[in-house]
Motif scaffolding. Structure first.
Motif, PDB file in Angstrom:
ATOM      1  N   MET A   1       0.831  -1.194   0.000  1.00 34.78           N
ATOM      2  CA  MET A   1       0.000   0.000   0.000  1.00 34.78           C
ATOM      3  C   MET A   1       0.871   1.251   0.000  1.00 34.78           C
ATOM      4  SD  MET A   1      -3.195  -0.730  -0.119  1.00 34.78           S
ATOM      5  CE  MET A   1      -4.141  -2.245  -0.058  1.00 34.78           C
ATOM      6  N   LYS A   2       0.428   2.245  -0.748  1.00 36.70           N
ATOM      7  CA  LYS A   2       1.201   3.466  -0.914  1.00 36.70           C
ATOM      8  C   LYS A   2       0.469   4.621  -0.247  1.00 36.70           C
ATOM      9  CE  LYS A   2       3.195   3.825  -4.843  1.00 36.70           C
ATOM     10  NZ  LYS A   2       3.440   4.027  -6.296  1.00 36.70           N
ATOM     11  N   ALA A   3       1.221   5.501   0.433  1.00 35.54           N
ATOM     12  CA  ALA A   3       0.605   6.614   1.147  1.00 35.54           C
ATOM     13  C   ALA A   3       1.366   7.903   0.917  1.00 35.54           C
ATOM     14  CB  ALA A   3       0.542   6.320   2.647  1.00 35.54           C
ATOM     15  N   VAL A   4       0.617   8.999   0.967  1.00 33.99           N
ATOM     16  CA  VAL A   4       1.188  10.342   1.074  1.00 33.99           C
ATOM     17  C   VAL A   4       0.897  10.829   2.487  1.00 33.99           C
ATOM     18  CG1 VAL A   4       1.024  12.733   0.314  1.00 33.99           C
ATOM     19  CG2 VAL A   4       0.956  10.881  -1.363  1.00 33.99           C
ATOM     20  N   VAL A   5       1.902  11.415   3.139  1.00 40.43           N
ATOM     21  CA  VAL A   5       1.776  11.819   4.536  1.00 40.43           C
ATOM     22  C   VAL A   5       2.016  13.322   4.659  1.00 40.43           C
ATOM     23  CG1 VAL A   5       2.724  11.572   6.866  1.00 40.43           C
ATOM     24  CG2 VAL A   5       2.466   9.556   5.392  1.00 40.43           C
ATOM     25  N   PHE A   6       1.039  14.008   5.240  1.00 43.21           N
ATOM     26  CA  PHE A   6       1.177  15.407   5.640  1.00 43.21           C
ATOM     27  C   PHE A   6       1.425  15.396   7.150  1.00 43.21           C
ATOM     28  CE2 PHE A   6      -1.004  15.507   1.692  1.00 43.21           C
ATOM     29  CZ  PHE A   6      -0.820  16.764   1.119  1.00 43.21           C
ATOM     30  N   ALA A   7       2.552  15.929   7.611  1.00 44.52           N
ATOM     31  CA  ALA A   7       2.884  15.735   9.019  1.00 44.52           C
ATOM     32  C   ALA A   7       3.804  16.821   9.544  1.00 44.52           C
ATOM     33  CB  ALA A   7       3.534  14.362   9.231  1.00 44.52           C
ATOM     34  N   TYR A   8       3.760  16.995  10.856  1.00 48.96           N
ATOM     35  CA  TYR A   8       4.635  17.930  11.562  1.00 48.96           C
ATOM     36  C   TYR A   8       4.637  17.535  13.027  1.00 48.96           C
ATOM     37  CZ  TYR A   8       6.977  22.499  12.225  1.00 48.96           C
ATOM     38  OH  TYR A   8       7.888  23.503  12.485  1.00 48.96           O
ATOM     39  N   HIS A   9       5.625  18.026  13.762  1.00 53.39           N
ATOM     40  CA  HIS A   9       5.660  17.904  15.222  1.00 53.39           C
ATOM     41  C   HIS A   9       5.972  16.462  15.635  1.00 53.39           C
ATOM     42  CE1 HIS A   9       4.862  19.616  19.173  1.00 53.39           C
ATOM     43  NE2 HIS A   9       4.449  20.743  18.611  1.00 53.39           N
ATOM     44  N   ASN A  10       5.970  16.213  16.953  1.00 52.43           N
ATOM     45  CA  ASN A  10       6.320  14.889  17.473  1.00 52.43           C
ATOM     46  C   ASN A  10       5.317  13.821  17.062  1.00 52.43           C
ATOM     47  OD1 ASN A  10       8.568  15.949  18.727  1.00 52.43           O
ATOM     48  ND2 ASN A  10       7.598  16.159  20.726  1.00 52.43           N
ATOM     49  N   VAL A  11       4.044  14.168  17.057  1.00 56.12           N
ATOM     50  CA  VAL A  11       3.043  13.201  16.608  1.00 56.12           C
ATOM     51  C   VAL A  11       3.300  12.835  15.148  1.00 56.12           C
ATOM     52  CG1 VAL A  11       0.589  12.883  16.086  1.00 56.12           C
ATOM     53  CG2 VAL A  11       1.289  13.827  18.287  1.00 56.12           C
ATOM     54  N   GLY A  12       3.663  13.816  14.339  1.00 54.76           N
ATOM     55  CA  GLY A  12       3.997  13.534  12.953  1.00 54.76           C
ATOM     56  C   GLY A  12       5.163  12.589  12.813  1.00 54.76           C
ATOM     57  N   VAL A  13       6.199  12.799  13.625  1.00 51.15           N
ATOM     58  CA  VAL A  13       7.383  11.931  13.581  1.00 51.15           C
ATOM     59  C   VAL A  13       7.027  10.511  13.964  1.00 51.15           C
ATOM     60  CG1 VAL A  13       9.568  11.437  14.748  1.00 51.15           C
ATOM     61  CG2 VAL A  13       9.101  13.736  13.893  1.00 51.15           C
ATOM     62  N   ARG A  14       6.334  10.342  15.082  1.00 50.25           N
ATOM     63  CA  ARG A  14       6.055   8.982  15.571  1.00 50.25           C
ATOM     64  C   ARG A  14       5.072   8.251  14.666  1.00 50.25           C
ATOM     65  NH1 ARG A  14       9.970   7.077  17.904  1.00 50.25           N
ATOM     66  NH2 ARG A  14       8.562   5.303  18.194  1.00 50.25           N
ATOM     67  N   CYS A  15       4.070   8.959  14.141  1.00 50.11           N
ATOM     68  CA  CYS A  15       3.107   8.288  13.267  1.00 50.11           C
ATOM     69  C   CYS A  15       3.730   7.969  11.905  1.00 50.11           C
ATOM     70  CB  CYS A  15       1.855   9.140  13.112  1.00 50.11           C
ATOM     71  SG  CYS A  15       0.814   9.177  14.590  1.00 50.11           S
ATOM     72  N   LEU A  16       4.594   8.823  11.404  1.00 53.38           N
ATOM     73  CA  LEU A  16       5.313   8.508  10.170  1.00 53.38           C
ATOM     74  C   LEU A  16       6.140   7.241  10.356  1.00 53.38           C
ATOM     75  CD1 LEU A  16       6.357   9.059   7.321  1.00 53.38           C
ATOM     76  CD2 LEU A  16       7.980  10.705   8.308  1.00 53.38           C
ATOM     77  N   ARG A  17       6.827   7.148  11.472  1.00 50.41           N
ATOM     78  CA  ARG A  17       7.640   5.959  11.729  1.00 50.41           C
ATOM     79  C   ARG A  17       6.762   4.723  11.931  1.00 50.41           C
ATOM     80  NH1 ARG A  17      12.641   7.297  15.666  1.00 50.41           N
ATOM     81  NH2 ARG A  17      13.081   5.144  15.046  1.00 50.41           N
ATOM     82  N   ALA A  18       5.566   4.909  12.497  1.00 51.67           N
ATOM     83  CA  ALA A  18       4.647   3.773  12.653  1.00 51.67           C
ATOM     84  C   ALA A  18       4.185   3.257  11.293  1.00 51.67           C
ATOM     85  CB  ALA A  18       3.446   4.181  13.505  1.00 51.67           C
ATOM     86  N   LEU A  19       3.931   4.155  10.347  1.00 46.11           N
ATOM     87  CA  LEU A  19       3.553   3.720   9.001  1.00 46.11           C
ATOM     88  C   LEU A  19       4.684   2.947   8.344  1.00 46.11           C
ATOM     89  CD1 LEU A  19       1.735   6.805   7.407  1.00 46.11           C
ATOM     90  CD2 LEU A  19       0.704   4.710   8.305  1.00 46.11           C
ATOM     91  N   ILE A  20       5.883   3.500   8.441  1.00 42.89           N
ATOM     92  CA  ILE A  20       7.040   2.818   7.843  1.00 42.89           C
ATOM     93  C   ILE A  20       7.222   1.447   8.490  1.00 42.89           C
ATOM     94  CG2 ILE A  20       9.535   2.925   7.555  1.00 42.89           C
ATOM     95  CD1 ILE A  20       9.200   6.029   7.544  1.00 42.89           C
ATOM     96  N   GLY A  21       7.115   1.419   9.821  1.00 39.36           N
ATOM     97  CA  GLY A  21       7.261   0.145  10.530  1.00 39.36           C
ATOM     98  C   GLY A  21       6.174  -0.851  10.191  1.00 39.36           C
TER      99      GLY A  21
END
Length: 300
Positions: A1-21
């Motif tokens: 599955m492919k995603a585009v992520v709009f993100a900022y701040h600590n929540v953005g960092v942790r959720c981006l890493r959760a998607l990658i993981g």
């Protein structure tokens, strides 16, 4: 599955890493340039994207034809927004084949809108949390995917609560992701009558109400303390900023307005309702107040 992520701040960092993981192919990250006039106390989404070799852009406005074309070119299955600061309009939200989802820092439908953690503390809430929901053109309005509550202890400040919400956001996304990817996630409509919308806050909104009761003063101080600009009052000696208080019971004297004074080697803030706060940290025109030399200060 492919995603585009709009993100900022600590929540953005942790959720981006959760998607990658979680095995999601993050094809594009859209984030903000850090504002040199802002206290940047949080981690960098842009740096995480670059660490993982993910293309990253930092547009001033995400709702332009140029950004839309870049998102469409990815042909994403999902679009995610994690503490991204701009509203995404319909053309962007219609790009992903499987839906657009936002992570919000409250227990929706409560505290929809901006800076929900600060507002929850100001209002004396005993819990808040993180909510993953479907995005639509109205902010924080779409059906719920999942949410997790965290406690707000009586002396927690906004930074401490934000740390809890960041962990809750990561956990909510991680446990929701398998069902989302499999197309089996169940959505629940919000009852918007059970919550309200709150706007953003500016440094000037930190002005203390000298007629507020002790509980409200305590909540106000801990909601606005570091890394935020602080709760303040402009008095004869300059700008007083109160950074940390503890609830300390009552006092017997009736007051017309709140006052800060020294007693028994400590600083105290007496409120008009008879409540008293112990002041652990305060500054006057940038200089730390010393209980040994501080005269009585009236917050008028």
């Amino acid at each position: 599955m492919k995603a585009v992520v709009f993100a900022y701040h600590n929540v953005g960092v942790r959720c981006l890493r959760a998607l990658i993981g979680g095995g999601v192919d993050v094809a594009l990250v859209v984030t903000h340039r850090d504002n040199p006039n802002e206290n940047i106390w949080f981690a960098s989404v842009e740096q995480v994207a670059r660490d993982y070799g993910i293309p990253v852009i930092t547009p001033d406005d995400p709702n332009t034809p140029e950004v839309l074309a870049q998102v469409q070119a990815v042909r994403p299955d999902f679009l995610f927004s994690f503490y991204y600061r701009h509203m995404l309009k319909a053309p962007l939200l219609e790009c992903p084949a499987r839906g657009a989802f936002n992570m919000h820092g409250s227990l929706l439908p409560k505290y929809r809108g901006r800076v929900p953690i600060n507002w929850a503390i100001i209002h004396g809430e005993t819990e808040t949390g993180a909510t993953l929901h479907v995005m639509n053109v109205k902010p924080d309005n779409g059906p719920l995917v999942d949410q997790m509550a965290v406690p707000i202890l009586p002396d927690d400040n906004a930074d401490e609560v934000f740390a809890k919400v960041t962990v809750a956001a990561e956990m909510v996304l991680a446990r929701s992701l398998p069902a989302l990817l499999a197309g089996k996630a169940e959505f629940r409509q919000q009852d918007l009558s059970q919550g309200g919308y709150f706007g953003g806050r500016k440094p000037e909104d930190g002005r203390i109400d000298p007629q507020a009761g002790a509980a409200d003063l305590h909540n106000f101080v801990r909601a606005l303390t570091h890394p935020f600009p602080g709760a303040f009052a402009d008095i004869d000696g300059g700008r007083l900023v109160i950074w940390k208080t503890l609830r300390a019971g009552g006092h017997s004297q009736q007051l017309q307005t709140a006052r800060l004074h020294s007693e028994n080697g400590a600083l105290w803030l007496d409120a008009v309702d008879g409540g008293r706060l112990k002041v652990l940290s305060a500054t006057l025109d940038g200089a730390a107040l010393d209980p040994a030399t501080t005269q009585t200060l009236t917050l008028a």
